[in-house]
Design a protein around this motif. Structure first.
Motif, PDB file in Angstrom:
ATOM      1  N   THR A  28     -27.992 -84.454 190.184  1.00  0.00           N
ATOM      2  CA  THR A  28     -28.494 -85.460 191.133  1.00  0.00           C
ATOM      3  C   THR A  28     -29.755 -86.066 190.536  1.00  0.00           C
ATOM      4  N   HIS A  29     -29.834 -87.394 190.580  1.00  0.00           N
ATOM      5  CA  HIS A  29     -30.969 -88.112 190.006  1.00  0.00           C
ATOM      6  C   HIS A  29     -32.010 -88.403 191.083  1.00  0.00           C
ATOM      7  N   LEU A  30     -33.212 -87.894 190.891  1.00  0.00           N
ATOM      8  CA  LEU A  30     -34.319 -88.228 191.795  1.00  0.00           C
ATOM      9  C   LEU A  30     -35.390 -88.943 190.982  1.00  0.00           C
ATOM     10  N   SER A  31     -35.550 -90.243 191.235  1.00  0.00           N
ATOM     11  CA  SER A  31     -36.602 -91.004 190.562  1.00  0.00           C
ATOM     12  C   SER A  31     -37.824 -91.033 191.470  1.00  0.00           C
ATOM     13  N   ALA A  32     -38.953 -90.512 190.959  1.00  0.00           N
ATOM     14  CA  ALA A  32     -40.182 -90.504 191.778  1.00  0.00           C
ATOM     15  C   ALA A  32     -40.566 -91.932 192.156  1.00  0.00           C
ATOM     16  N   ILE A  50     -49.426 -96.816 198.729  1.00  0.00           N
ATOM     17  CA  ILE A  50     -48.495 -96.659 197.600  1.00  0.00           C
ATOM     18  C   ILE A  50     -48.266 -98.014 196.914  1.00  0.00           C
ATOM     19  N   GLN A  51     -48.060 -99.038 197.724  1.00  0.00           N
ATOM     20  CA  GLN A  51     -47.803-100.378 197.162  1.00  0.00           C
ATOM     21  C   GLN A  51     -48.971-100.839 196.295  1.00  0.00           C
ATOM     22  N   ASN A  52     -50.186-100.630 196.794  1.00  0.00           N
ATOM     23  CA  ASN A  52     -51.362-101.052 196.024  1.00  0.00           C
ATOM     24  C   ASN A  52     -51.473-100.281 194.717  1.00  0.00           C
ATOM     25  N   LEU A 102     -38.326 -93.160 194.962  1.00  0.00           N
ATOM     26  CA  LEU A 102     -38.686 -92.537 196.245  1.00  0.00           C
ATOM     27  C   LEU A 102     -39.943 -93.178 196.819  1.00  0.00           C
ATOM     28  N   LEU A 103     -40.898 -93.488 195.945  1.00  0.00           N
ATOM     29  CA  LEU A 103     -42.132 -94.135 196.425  1.00  0.00           C
ATOM     30  C   LEU A 103     -41.844 -95.554 196.917  1.00  0.00           C
ATOM     31  N   ARG A 104     -40.981 -96.276 196.191  1.00  0.00           N
ATOM     32  CA  ARG A 104     -40.636 -97.648 196.645  1.00  0.00           C
ATOM     33  C   ARG A 104     -39.892 -97.599 197.982  1.00  0.00           C
ATOM     34  N   ALA A 105     -39.037 -96.587 198.160  1.00  0.00           N
ATOM     35  CA  ALA A 105     -38.319 -96.454 199.443  1.00  0.00           C
ATOM     36  C   ALA A 105     -39.316 -96.144 200.570  1.00  0.00           C
ATOM     37  N   GLU A 106     -40.329 -95.378 200.246  1.00  0.00           N
ATOM     38  CA  GLU A 106     -41.355 -95.033 201.243  1.00  0.00           C
ATOM     39  C   GLU A 106     -42.109 -96.297 201.690  1.00  0.00           C
ATOM     40  N   ILE A 107     -42.355 -97.193 200.751  1.00  0.00           N
ATOM     41  CA  ILE A 107     -43.013 -98.468 201.124  1.00  0.00           C
ATOM     42  C   ILE A 107     -42.110 -99.232 202.105  1.00  0.00           C
ATOM     43  N   LYS A 108     -40.832 -99.327 201.734  1.00  0.00           N
ATOM     44  CA  LYS A 108     -39.879-100.105 202.562  1.00  0.00           C
ATOM     45  C   LYS A 108     -39.701 -99.479 203.951  1.00  0.00           C
ATOM     46  N   SER A 109     -39.852 -98.155 204.046  1.00  0.00           N
ATOM     47  CA  SER A 109     -39.586 -97.467 205.319  1.00  0.00           C
ATOM     48  C   SER A 109     -40.659 -97.749 206.367  1.00  0.00           C
ATOM     49  N   LEU A 139     -42.090 -86.095 198.991  1.00  0.00           N
ATOM     50  CA  LEU A 139     -40.840 -86.876 198.920  1.00  0.00           C
ATOM     51  C   LEU A 139     -39.801 -86.156 198.056  1.00  0.00           C
ATOM     52  N   LEU A 140     -40.254 -85.595 196.941  1.00  0.00           N
ATOM     53  CA  LEU A 140     -39.319 -84.891 196.051  1.00  0.00           C
ATOM     54  C   LEU A 140     -38.761 -83.644 196.735  1.00  0.00           C
ATOM     55  N   GLN A 141     -39.639 -82.892 197.394  1.00  0.00           N
ATOM     56  CA  GLN A 141     -39.191 -81.666 198.084  1.00  0.00           C
ATOM     57  C   GLN A 141     -38.161 -81.988 199.145  1.00  0.00           C
ATOM     58  N   GLN A 142     -38.448 -83.048 199.912  1.00  0.00           N
ATOM     59  CA  GLN A 142     -37.525 -83.429 200.981  1.00  0.00           C
ATOM     60  C   GLN A 142     -36.174 -83.826 200.386  1.00  0.00           C
ATOM     61  N   ALA A 143     -36.218 -84.582 199.286  1.00  0.00           N
ATOM     62  CA  ALA A 143     -34.964 -85.048 198.659  1.00  0.00           C
ATOM     63  C   ALA A 143     -34.160 -83.864 198.115  1.00  0.00           C
ATOM     64  N   ILE A 144     -34.840 -82.875 197.570  1.00  0.00           N
ATOM     65  CA  ILE A 144     -34.142 -81.688 197.055  1.00  0.00           C
ATOM     66  C   ILE A 144     -33.528 -80.903 198.215  1.00  0.00           C
ATOM     67  N   LYS A 145     -34.323 -80.741 199.273  1.00  0.00           N
ATOM     68  CA  LYS A 145     -33.848 -79.990 200.448  1.00  0.00           C
ATOM     69  C   LYS A 145     -32.627 -80.650 201.072  1.00  0.00           C
TER      70      LYS A 145
END
Ligand SMILES: Nc1ncnc2c1ncn2[C@@H]1O[C@H](COP(=O)(O)OP(=O)(O)OP(=O)(O)O)[C@@H](O)[C@H]1O
Ligand SMILES: Nc1ccn([C@H]2C[C@H](O)[C@@H](COP(=O)(O)O)O2)c(=O)n1
Ligand SMILES: [Mg+2]
Length: 208
Positions: A48-52, A70-72, A55-62, A88-94
């Motif tokens: 499974t591919h997790l790109s940090a 994060i955006q700045n 994940l950060l860009r998705a967090e901005i959009k959310s 974010l990584l821990q949550q994605a792994i879980k």
């Protein structure tokens, strides 16, 4: 050497993740081809591919409360505080049923590295390092056309400096532990993937 994919995770802290996944860190300068090669590894080796960064860009959009910060930071090519990225990584792994992960673009600095190890107890099986000259990475980023706010020449130069100052020392840290698998990333995608395949090893290929 180089074909072993074994979990080397030290579950030292009461297993924050409650699982003991195999993790490969995928590092390299901006535009070196990390995301491109991770897609191939997913297809051939079932990771499974997790790109940090993703994940950060998705967090901005959310619309998260951290979104503006994060955006700045991304616009400035700076590295977001570890606690945000690690959560974010821990949550994605879980949330994922898989037990083997490519963590792309992380750890980006010593703070990322030490905090991830402390919080998760996970040691990477190895570090896949895409080595590519800046001129080639710059060419690729300027023609990526994915609408990324950081793919402009001003931010690209800042990202290169952060890579040299903060990310290379992390690669050197793992190199001293014999964990780095370096790939010449300045070749066509297919040739780079031949080298990547040799590292993951034929016995780990998915059956068709
Ligand atoms: N070996 C290659 N040769 C030529 N172009 C490539 C190669 N690998 C990737 N590219 C292209 O270069 C651009 C950057 O690739 P990619 O997004 O995979 O890099 P990255 O390392 O993930 O970058 P970033 O750190 O900015 O996320 C993309 O447009 C991709 O199609
Ligand atoms: N560990 C990380 C990974 C990424 N970021 C931020 C800063 C990067 O310039 C940006 C884009 O990452 P990429 O998609 O190029 O891997 O995301 C970070 O702060 N910390
Ligand atoms: Mg990427």
């Amino acid at each position: 050497m180089g074909t072993v994919i074994e979990a080397a995770n030290k579950d030292t802290n009461g297993s924050v993740l409650n699982k003991n996944p195999t993790v490969v860190f995928v590092l390299g300068g901006p535009g070196s081809g990390k995301g491109t090669q991770c897609a191939n590894v997913v297809e051939h080796f079932g990771f499974t591919h997790l790109s940090a960064g993703d994940l950060l860009r998705a967090e901005i959009k959310s619309g998260s409360e951290n979104g503006t910060m994060i955006q700045n930071m991304i616009k400035e090519g700076k590295i977001v505080p570890s606690e945000v990225t690690i959560r974010l990584l821990q949550q994605a792994i879980k949330d994922n049923g898989n037990d083997k992960f490519l963590i792309d673009g992380f750890p980006r600095n010593e703070e990322n590295r030490a905090a991830f190890e402390r919080v998760t107890g996970i040691e990477p099986a190895f570090v896949l390092y895409f080595d590519c000259p800046e001129e080639e990475m710059e060419r690729r980023l300027l023609s990526r056309n994915q609408g990324r706010e950081d793919d402009n020449i001003e931010t690209i130069r800042k990202r290169f400096k952060v890579f040299l100052d903060s990310s290379l020392p992390v690669i050197n840290y793992y190199d001293a532990k014999g964990k780095v698998r370096k790939v010449d990333a300045a070749r066509p995608v297919e040739e780079v993937f031949e080298s990547v395949k040799a590292i993951f090893g034929p016995k780990n290929e998915k059956a068709d």
